[in-house]
Write a protein that holds these residues in place. Sequence first.
Motif, PDB file in Angstrom:
ATOM      1  N   ASP A 265       0.815  -1.214   0.000  1.00 19.53           N
ATOM      2  CA  ASP A 265       0.000   0.000   0.000  1.00 19.53           C
ATOM      3  C   ASP A 265       0.847   1.263   0.000  1.00 19.53           C
ATOM      4  N   GLU A 266       2.068   1.170  -0.493  1.00 21.32           N
ATOM      5  CA  GLU A 266       2.989   2.307  -0.443  1.00 21.32           C
ATOM      6  C   GLU A 266       2.428   3.545  -1.113  1.00 21.32           C
ATOM      7  N   ASN A 267       1.724   3.393  -2.217  1.00 23.18           N
ATOM      8  CA  ASN A 267       1.245   4.547  -2.959  1.00 23.18           C
ATOM      9  C   ASN A 267      -0.259   4.753  -2.841  1.00 23.18           C
ATOM     10  N   GLU A 268      -0.883   4.110  -1.852  1.00 20.11           N
ATOM     11  CA  GLU A 268      -2.305   4.322  -1.645  1.00 20.11           C
ATOM     12  C   GLU A 268      -2.520   5.422  -0.624  1.00 20.11           C
ATOM     13  N   THR A 269      -3.580   6.179  -0.770  1.00 22.36           N
ATOM     14  CA  THR A 269      -3.958   7.166   0.223  1.00 22.36           C
ATOM     15  C   THR A 269      -5.166   6.629   0.970  1.00 22.36           C
ATOM     16  N   THR A 270      -5.000   6.467   2.306  1.00 18.19           N
ATOM     17  CA  THR A 270      -6.040   5.802   3.084  1.00 18.19           C
ATOM     18  C   THR A 270      -6.815   6.800   3.921  1.00 18.19           C
ATOM     19  N   ASP A 271      -7.177   7.947   3.348  1.00 11.62           N
ATOM     20  CA  ASP A 271      -7.962   8.905   4.112  1.00 11.62           C
ATOM     21  C   ASP A 271      -9.438   8.535   4.057  1.00 11.62           C
ATOM     22  N   ASN A 272     -10.229   9.279   4.841  1.00  6.53           N
ATOM     23  CA  ASN A 272     -11.668   8.978   4.882  1.00  6.53           C
ATOM     24  C   ASN A 272     -12.449  10.222   4.488  1.00  6.53           C
ATOM     25  N   GLU A 273     -12.183  10.699   3.291  1.00  6.46           N
ATOM     26  CA  GLU A 273     -12.804  11.943   2.852  1.00  6.46           C
ATOM     27  C   GLU A 273     -14.324  11.879   2.896  1.00  6.46           C
ATOM     28  N   GLY A 274     -14.881  10.673   2.826  1.00 11.53           N
ATOM     29  CA  GLY A 274     -16.330  10.574   2.887  1.00 11.53           C
ATOM     30  C   GLY A 274     -16.883  10.957   4.241  1.00 11.53           C
TER      31      GLY A 274
ATOM     32  N   ILE B 137     -10.830  18.149   5.002  1.00 13.24           N
ATOM     33  CA  ILE B 137      -9.695  17.251   5.189  1.00 13.24           C
ATOM     34  C   ILE B 137      -8.429  18.002   4.781  1.00 13.24           C
ATOM     35  N   LEU B 138      -7.594  18.343   5.738  1.00  8.39           N
ATOM     36  CA  LEU B 138      -6.350  19.050   5.472  1.00  8.39           C
ATOM     37  C   LEU B 138      -5.279  18.043   5.087  1.00  8.39           C
ATOM     38  N   ARG B 139      -4.543  18.347   4.000  1.00  9.63           N
ATOM     39  CA  ARG B 139      -3.496  17.452   3.514  1.00  9.63           C
ATOM     40  C   ARG B 139      -2.135  18.106   3.701  1.00  9.63           C
ATOM     41  N   LEU B 140      -1.300  17.459   4.505  1.00  8.47           N
ATOM     42  CA  LEU B 140       0.023  17.972   4.832  1.00  8.47           C
ATOM     43  C   LEU B 140       1.085  16.924   4.516  1.00  8.47           C
ATOM     44  N   ASN B 141       2.334  17.364   4.491  1.00  9.26           N
ATOM     45  CA  ASN B 141       3.450  16.445   4.286  1.00  9.26           C
ATOM     46  C   ASN B 141       4.329  16.421   5.524  1.00  9.26           C
ATOM     47  N   ASN B 142       4.584  15.232   6.037  1.00  5.92           N
ATOM     48  CA  ASN B 142       5.452  15.068   7.204  1.00  5.92           C
ATOM     49  C   ASN B 142       6.877  14.704   6.818  1.00  5.92           C
TER      50      ASN B 142
ATOM     51  N   LYS C 261     -12.162  22.779  13.902  1.00  6.77           N
ATOM     52  CA  LYS C 261     -12.943  23.024  12.687  1.00  6.77           C
ATOM     53  C   LYS C 261     -12.728  21.967  11.609  1.00  6.77           C
ATOM     54  N   LEU C 262     -11.556  21.346  11.581  1.00  4.38           N
ATOM     55  CA  LEU C 262     -11.280  20.349  10.567  1.00  4.38           C
ATOM     56  C   LEU C 262     -11.985  19.037  10.885  1.00  4.38           C
ATOM     57  N   ASP C 263     -12.361  18.313   9.827  1.00  5.31           N
ATOM     58  CA  ASP C 263     -12.895  16.966  10.009  1.00  5.31           C
ATOM     59  C   ASP C 263     -11.777  15.934  10.105  1.00  5.31           C
ATOM     60  N   GLY C 264     -10.644  16.267   9.534  1.00  5.96           N
ATOM     61  CA  GLY C 264      -9.535  15.330   9.586  1.00  5.96           C
ATOM     62  C   GLY C 264      -8.296  15.874   8.913  1.00  5.96           C
ATOM     63  N   VAL C 265      -7.202  15.138   9.060  1.00  2.00           N
ATOM     64  CA  VAL C 265      -5.916  15.515   8.473  1.00  2.00           C
ATOM     65  C   VAL C 265      -5.266  14.269   7.888  1.00  2.00           C
ATOM     66  N   VAL C 266      -4.744  14.401   6.675  1.00  6.23           N
ATOM     67  CA  VAL C 266      -3.936  13.350   6.056  1.00  6.23           C
ATOM     68  C   VAL C 266      -2.490  13.836   6.015  1.00  6.23           C
ATOM     69  N   TRP C 267      -1.605  13.054   6.601  1.00  7.10           N
ATOM     70  CA  TRP C 267      -0.169  13.356   6.567  1.00  7.10           C
ATOM     71  C   TRP C 267       0.501  12.418   5.572  1.00  7.10           C
TER      72      TRP C 267
END
Length: 549
Positions: free
Chosen positions: A37-46, A51-56, A253-259
């Motif tokens: 799953d290296e290149n999959e994004t497992t967020d729950n946008e639904g 959904i804030l998208r950041l890079n760690n 305020k955010l529903d979630g964050v994807v790092w």
Amino acid sequence: MKKWVVMMLVALGLMVVLAACTTTGGTGTDGGDSGDDENETTDNEGGGDKILRLNNENEPTSLDSTKAFDNVSYNILNNLMEGLTRLGDTHEPEEATAESWDVSDDGLTYTFTIREDANWSNGEPVTAGDFEFAWKRLADPETAADAAFLTDLIEGASEFNNGDGSADDMAVTALDDKTLEVTLNSPQAYFLSIISNPAFFPVHQETVEADDNWAAEADTFVGNGPFALTSWSHNSNLVMDKSAEYWDSGNVKLDGVVWEMVSDRNTEYQLFQTGELHTSSIPTELAEQLIADGEVEFEDQSGTYFYRFNTEMEPFQNQNIRKAFSMAVDQQEIVDYVTKREENAAHGFVAYGFPEPSGQDFRDVGGDLISFDPEEAKALLEQGMEEEGYAELPEITLSYNTSDEHKLIAEVLQDMYKEHLDVEVTLANTEWNVFLEAQQNLEMQFSRSSFIADFADPINYLESFVTGSSMNRTGWSNDEYDQFIADAKSEADEEARFDLMHQAEEILLEEAPIFPIYFYNQPLLQADEVTGIVRHPVGYIELKWADLQ
């Protein structure tokens, strides 16, 4: 402009073209294994719109707040968990899990009252006992926590940590489920700031005692912060959702964050351009143009990019050889032609931003303690080689963790050493977690490093290099330095305390187990719809108040 600078800029231009040709839409990694799953994004946008998208950049070394001690772990932990205090939007400590506190007249004893509605992500209440357990676990020598030294200002903590005392001697006591009492060795104005650091977060005692690996996966992690960990695809991405159990969830305020975990800045920038990230750092080769175009936001940050010598490995057991390698480096050329983000070249270790009792800045008072001087560097190298009986130097290897920018800076140093010292230096790069462990174990001869301040005082920089500190990572030891630091940490008079710290820094730069390159700032690109992210100069990123418009 020097020949190596011209060559570097040409190479950088080629890198941009190649990056543009080879980049895919998937996430990058820092070289670790992450399965299929290296290149999959497992967020729950639904689950929500914001959904804030950041890079760690890299995989966290740990999400156990007692054991983690680096920026890539702390930026995430600071939003999954919360201490007694939290740094607010003015960067000052304010009430968090503690709703209030009282301080004794002598400034030594703090009594914290924990909120009745402070809960863990599993729904159980956060207690004073969770804090007592966590802080004593931090100081416990069996834990071997890198951040254990941060507890030294608590009465009995250093004795417990060095084996001369016990947990019972450490003056952190849960008086009842919601009352925590802490006694210090001496009054310290920065105490409320230091306990906002992730090292002082509570841990859920029952979870920790039941499973040593509780913080390694999303389904076993328990936090108490504004967000809850919902999925973690190692070396690929990590997802957190707004926590319904957080005491102040109404202001989140955010529903979630994807790092994401993308170590290559060109890839990160491209993901930002395509809207797959909401913020981005600046690729070195584009920095000048982006800054000139007014697209870059600058935030203050307290930290230093530097290099460490291993004083237990030849030839860096010799002070004059260390100083020679330090003085052969032109820091100003690096910030002008390599990083190009308007950083200040560093000629001391403690960064700007710490006012003295006089109102002057610590760095201005301390002045330049190391300067580029190739002629003196050559003379010191010859003197050191004579002292050690070297007809020629042992082989020199400079190590850095995987990053295009670290590589570029290392290559510049390699050229400077050839030009100014006539010394050949071999470069070696290693993935972050492996690099960090090797550096901690003194397995590297000469390596890059960085320091981001944990709390707002110069002592935080300087205490890292006392004998035996887990942050030292050089093998260097100096009794006079250790005494200056010990005296500063127990000195209540601020003028005297700052004077002690200046004397310590002078020794550090004179004996040169390290040498600095530049002081950090925070240049970044941010999408127009993002508001409310707080980036502390001393501390870590806050998403509690972030929003997407």
